[in-house]
Scaffold this motif. Sequence first.
Motif, PDB file in Angstrom:
ATOM      1  N   TRP A 173       7.141  -1.001 -26.476  1.00  0.00           N
ATOM      2  CA  TRP A 173       6.310  -2.040 -26.271  1.00  0.00           C
ATOM      3  C   TRP A 173       4.874  -1.167 -25.722  1.00  0.00           C
ATOM      4  O   TRP A 173       4.458  -1.914 -25.244  1.00  0.00           O
ATOM      5  CB  TRP A 173       7.019  -2.569 -26.220  1.00  0.00           C
ATOM      6  CG  TRP A 173       8.317  -4.038 -26.072  1.00  0.00           C
ATOM      7  CD1 TRP A 173       8.197  -4.165 -27.936  1.00  0.00           C
ATOM      8  CD2 TRP A 173       9.269  -4.181 -26.244  1.00  0.00           C
ATOM      9  NE1 TRP A 173       9.293  -4.671 -28.016  1.00  0.00           N
ATOM     10  CE2 TRP A 173      10.135  -4.490 -27.059  1.00  0.00           C
ATOM     11  CE3 TRP A 173       9.767  -4.143 -24.893  1.00  0.00           C
ATOM     12  CZ2 TRP A 173      11.132  -5.099 -27.059  1.00  0.00           C
ATOM     13  CZ3 TRP A 173      10.863  -4.621 -24.994  1.00  0.00           C
ATOM     14  CH2 TRP A 173      12.021  -5.413 -25.981  1.00  0.00           C
ATOM     15  N   ALA A 174       4.594  -0.188 -25.603  1.00  0.00           N
ATOM     16  CA  ALA A 174       3.317   0.687 -25.848  1.00  0.00           C
ATOM     17  C   ALA A 174       2.869   0.095 -23.595  1.00  0.00           C
ATOM     18  O   ALA A 174       4.078   1.124 -23.234  1.00  0.00           O
ATOM     19  CB  ALA A 174       2.252  -0.285 -26.259  1.00  0.00           C
ATOM     20  N   TYR A 332       5.276  -1.834 -34.349  1.00  0.00           N
ATOM     21  CA  TYR A 332       6.723  -1.639 -35.196  1.00  0.00           C
ATOM     22  C   TYR A 332       6.465  -1.187 -36.375  1.00  0.00           C
ATOM     23  O   TYR A 332       5.152  -1.695 -37.170  1.00  0.00           O
ATOM     24  CB  TYR A 332       7.405  -2.876 -35.177  1.00  0.00           C
ATOM     25  CG  TYR A 332       7.820  -2.852 -33.416  1.00  0.00           C
ATOM     26  CD1 TYR A 332       9.689  -2.494 -33.386  1.00  0.00           C
ATOM     27  CD2 TYR A 332       7.340  -3.734 -32.924  1.00  0.00           C
ATOM     28  CE1 TYR A 332      10.162  -2.550 -31.955  1.00  0.00           C
ATOM     29  CE2 TYR A 332       8.167  -3.500 -31.248  1.00  0.00           C
ATOM     30  CZ  TYR A 332       9.359  -2.791 -31.573  1.00  0.00           C
ATOM     31  OH  TYR A 332       9.862  -3.651 -29.925  1.00  0.00           O
ATOM     32  N   VAL A 333       6.702  -0.296 -37.080  1.00  0.00           N
ATOM     33  CA  VAL A 333       6.473   0.046 -38.463  1.00  0.00           C
ATOM     34  C   VAL A 333       7.877   0.007 -39.197  1.00  0.00           C
ATOM     35  O   VAL A 333       9.072   0.397 -38.542  1.00  0.00           O
ATOM     36  CB  VAL A 333       5.902   1.381 -38.485  1.00  0.00           C
ATOM     37  CG1 VAL A 333       5.961   1.365 -40.540  1.00  0.00           C
ATOM     38  CG2 VAL A 333       4.621   1.362 -37.944  1.00  0.00           C
ATOM     39  N   TYR A 762       7.605  10.047 -32.631  1.00  0.00           N
ATOM     40  CA  TYR A 762       8.099   8.499 -32.901  1.00  0.00           C
ATOM     41  C   TYR A 762       9.530   8.149 -32.470  1.00  0.00           C
ATOM     42  O   TYR A 762      10.282   9.012 -32.168  1.00  0.00           O
ATOM     43  CB  TYR A 762       7.901   8.686 -33.909  1.00  0.00           C
ATOM     44  CG  TYR A 762       9.103   8.777 -34.965  1.00  0.00           C
ATOM     45  CD1 TYR A 762      10.278   8.429 -35.163  1.00  0.00           C
ATOM     46  CD2 TYR A 762       8.346   9.692 -35.714  1.00  0.00           C
ATOM     47  CE1 TYR A 762      11.243   9.216 -36.606  1.00  0.00           C
ATOM     48  CE2 TYR A 762       9.176  10.617 -36.186  1.00  0.00           C
ATOM     49  CZ  TYR A 762      10.973  10.301 -36.989  1.00  0.00           C
ATOM     50  OH  TYR A 762      10.889  11.113 -37.755  1.00  0.00           O
ATOM     51  N   SER A 763       9.558   6.806 -31.634  1.00  0.00           N
ATOM     52  CA  SER A 763      11.072   6.729 -31.644  1.00  0.00           C
ATOM     53  C   SER A 763      11.716   5.841 -32.189  1.00  0.00           C
ATOM     54  O   SER A 763      10.563   4.791 -33.911  1.00  0.00           O
ATOM     55  CB  SER A 763      11.629   5.826 -30.352  1.00  0.00           C
ATOM     56  OG  SER A 763      10.470   4.870 -29.872  1.00  0.00           O
ATOM     57  N   TYR A 774      13.274   1.133 -38.563  1.00  0.00           N
ATOM     58  CA  TYR A 774      12.260   1.105 -38.153  1.00  0.00           C
ATOM     59  C   TYR A 774      11.556   2.024 -37.116  1.00  0.00           C
ATOM     60  O   TYR A 774      11.965   3.254 -36.375  1.00  0.00           O
ATOM     61  CB  TYR A 774      11.896  -0.220 -36.781  1.00  0.00           C
ATOM     62  CG  TYR A 774      12.194  -0.155 -35.919  1.00  0.00           C
ATOM     63  CD1 TYR A 774      10.845   0.099 -34.697  1.00  0.00           C
ATOM     64  CD2 TYR A 774      13.175   0.086 -35.177  1.00  0.00           C
ATOM     65  CE1 TYR A 774      11.931   0.131 -33.484  1.00  0.00           C
ATOM     66  CE2 TYR A 774      13.968   0.008 -33.711  1.00  0.00           C
ATOM     67  CZ  TYR A 774      12.782   0.463 -32.339  1.00  0.00           C
ATOM     68  OH  TYR A 774      12.982   0.298 -31.342  1.00  0.00           O
ATOM     69  N   TRP A 775      10.299   2.390 -36.422  1.00  0.00           N
ATOM     70  CA  TRP A 775       9.995   2.810 -35.218  1.00  0.00           C
ATOM     71  C   TRP A 775       8.936   2.894 -35.422  1.00  0.00           C
ATOM     72  O   TRP A 775       7.905   2.272 -35.575  1.00  0.00           O
ATOM     73  CB  TRP A 775      10.051   4.653 -36.494  1.00  0.00           C
ATOM     74  CG  TRP A 775       8.668   4.876 -36.966  1.00  0.00           C
ATOM     75  CD1 TRP A 775       7.112   5.600 -37.394  1.00  0.00           C
ATOM     76  CD2 TRP A 775       9.033   4.871 -39.147  1.00  0.00           C
ATOM     77  NE1 TRP A 775       6.974   4.912 -38.625  1.00  0.00           N
ATOM     78  CE2 TRP A 775       7.803   4.682 -39.583  1.00  0.00           C
ATOM     79  CE3 TRP A 775       9.583   3.967 -39.908  1.00  0.00           C
ATOM     80  CZ2 TRP A 775       7.355   4.309 -40.412  1.00  0.00           C
ATOM     81  CZ3 TRP A 775       9.366   4.062 -41.181  1.00  0.00           C
ATOM     82  CH2 TRP A 775       8.735   4.095 -41.308  1.00  0.00           C
ATOM     83  N   GLN A 776       8.105   3.249 -33.864  1.00  0.00           N
ATOM     84  CA  GLN A 776       7.432   3.217 -33.338  1.00  0.00           C
ATOM     85  C   GLN A 776       6.426   4.737 -33.055  1.00  0.00           C
ATOM     86  O   GLN A 776       6.968   5.088 -32.577  1.00  0.00           O
ATOM     87  CB  GLN A 776       7.446   3.104 -32.308  1.00  0.00           C
ATOM     88  CG  GLN A 776       7.979   1.072 -32.196  1.00  0.00           C
ATOM     89  CD  GLN A 776       8.174   0.754 -30.374  1.00  0.00           C
ATOM     90  OE1 GLN A 776       7.215   0.617 -29.998  1.00  0.00           O
ATOM     91  NE2 GLN A 776       9.068   0.742 -29.638  1.00  0.00           N
TER      92      GLN A 776
END
Length: 791
Positions: A173-174, A332-333, A762-763, A774-776
């Motif tokens: 969440w940045a 999120y992607v 990424y996580s 999903y990944w960030q």
Amino acid sequence: MKTIFTFLSLFLISLVSFAQQNGSVSGDVNARDGSPAAYVAVGVKGHQAGTLTNEKGAYHINKLKPGTYTLVVSAVNLTPEEKQVVIKPGENTVVNFTLNINTSQLQEVVINGRQNKVKVDNPSPSLRLQEPLLEAPQNIQVVTSQSLAEQQVISMSDGVIRNVSGAIRQEHWADLYANITMRGSQIQAFRNGFNVVNSYWGPLTEDASFVDHIEFVKGPAGFMLANGDPSGLYNVVTKKPTGQEKGEFTLTGGSYGLYRATLDLDGKLSKDGKLLYRLNLAGQNKGSFRANEYNDRYSIAPVISYQVDDQTKLTVEYTLQHAKMSDVGSYYVFGTGGYATLPANFTMSPPGLAPTVINDHSLFVNLQHQLNSHWKLTAQAAYFNYGQQGSDMWPSAVNPDGTILRAISIWDAKSTMALGQAFLNGDVTTGQVHHRILGGIDIGNKKYDADWSQGHELDTAGALFNTKLPVYGPPVNGYPVWDRSQNIEARSALGGGHIEQQYTGIYVQDELGFLNNKVRLTLAGRYTYVQQSEWGGSPYNAKRVTPRIGLSVSVDDQTSVYGLRDEAFIPQSGRVAVGTVKPITGNNTEFGIKRDWMDGRWNTTLSVYRIIKNNELTADPNASPNSGLSVILGQKRSQGIEFDLRGEIVNGLNLTANYAYTDSKVTKVTPGVPDINVGDVVPGFAKHVVNTWLSYRLQQGPLKGVGANAGFTAYLKRATDTWSDTDVRLPNYFKVDAGLFWEGSKMRIAANCFNVLNKYLYSGSYYSYLNAFYWQAEAPRNYRLSIAYKW
């Protein structure tokens, strides 16, 4: 890993082989009223050796080569005290000091010469320990302000955890919430000794401008701080007045539109030095490597302290943090073909979404009263008020052809906390036994209200968002319009988003010192009572006594070994489809060895532990994170090994390095909980975590003050962030950061490069209910330049 441990062992043994027949100096430092000057610095002029006095005002400096030296003790508003000492081979010389100031007026003591930048010998008063970290029967690691400055950390979510073994972040969440995991669980967030967690997501990350240092306490700590988790906590210690007239102004610029300015003012409001102040201001604009994403913030943090008399000091501290940021879902992607199947800078966020706006207020009042030379009373209170108006984007459907039905839900929240503490520290001797006594009470009232009940789909069935051919602009179905005609409390009650908790904790601890305090036995107990309700459910009561026993033995002045058996009891909030939410119970068994090296210039800690946790909630694998649904895990076991090294290895060369092996698995499953089995790996950690940060500054010559630093972070055998029915695991993670700097007496210029290798980092996880990954992503290679001026 066997090779690494073998190398470290041989390296440490080789250092011992260089020991010579040196001498030492020891003594007592007292104030003019005869009371001991505890935790003040004593240095050797023109030499790197130095130490801090203990709670009795005693000090001991070892490993001095034979010769004549000048010892120096200096304090604010005090002419430095100096005394010569002759060191003889194999002998200890006693030198005592009497300072021309009362104990309560000792605002800050400095050594004439360099101070250690990355190693701290004593915890903050908010940990209540009143003993050196070397003697404490627990693994406590401190991240100093110098480390934060060198690494250009600007908030709690900005690389702090590289300084501590085994700490990672999940659900990033940045720069909204830190959410740090250690020893297999999310650890509790504290500030100045208060537990500031009021929901799974919070608190808002602290801006580094008002942070002095951060203490990571591993394992349960209910005897020190309220509601301790078996896995540990981090305690953010904020900047306080020192009594010195000084200031610092810093400008920082960086990639993706980062512009930041901070101001730190420290001084006196009265000529007699009794009324002091500290003011920290910060403001920033911060963009992102993803389009339509930003995080703009400012903070205001004034502190005032007043020395009422020789025994009593009052400190009042207020902090406002204001954040204006893009929708949290922009990080999120999603995709069905695996992780990182889209570019690192890909976003699903359209332009024009209303920002999330947060105002976070906190107020601290601290009163310290020295009853006599042996007893000290501390009473403090805190009030927190957090308000948020915003939204969270999340897909309703993710399709194999790359199309997504984007949706957005309201996320308004309000959090209030009223907290109080009072504790008594004692230092007495009965016969041949030395007692460090701690007793106190913690009380708290926490309320959290959130509205997630309103939703809006940005796309329509015939016009879905296509990740293969993305079109950015106003969404086909328009922007959401939220109904905020009712206050957040009313909307929270209708949507089941209310949490409330009242707790009281009473604790007592006695650390018994035997054989001239070389052997220390800790006996402690805590009684906790809590009343809690969550998500619209009926309130429940719980109470428990949690004992603690610890043993710490000083092998010599630089080495201690310890063992610890501790229990924990902590309320938790959640909404479950199966079962009833109960407080977490658990225990920690731990053994460790601590050692100071090279006259205390650097330190190592090696610990092994085994933690059992019962009733812990974890995210429901079959539900959206926005649903707030959890499952009761049953029981899990986390065990591992941790190694930390920090300090000045040689003149100008500072090193922070750590390694952690973590093994966390399910040992019992609550009946009726689906998709989780005994023996499953608990998500949210990495089996191996390795960090280093090395900094070197030239000590002489025309380039004196020029330096370089570099470090890496490696996560090996990562587990996903949530439970899932896929065998696809996150790949190993490796990140390198580096920088150059110049530091003079008044100015420091630093330039850092992050993600030097420009890796796609990424996580992420797999959500079964969406049948999607999903990944960030983290930022690709990026830069920061800062210029700081001190006066």
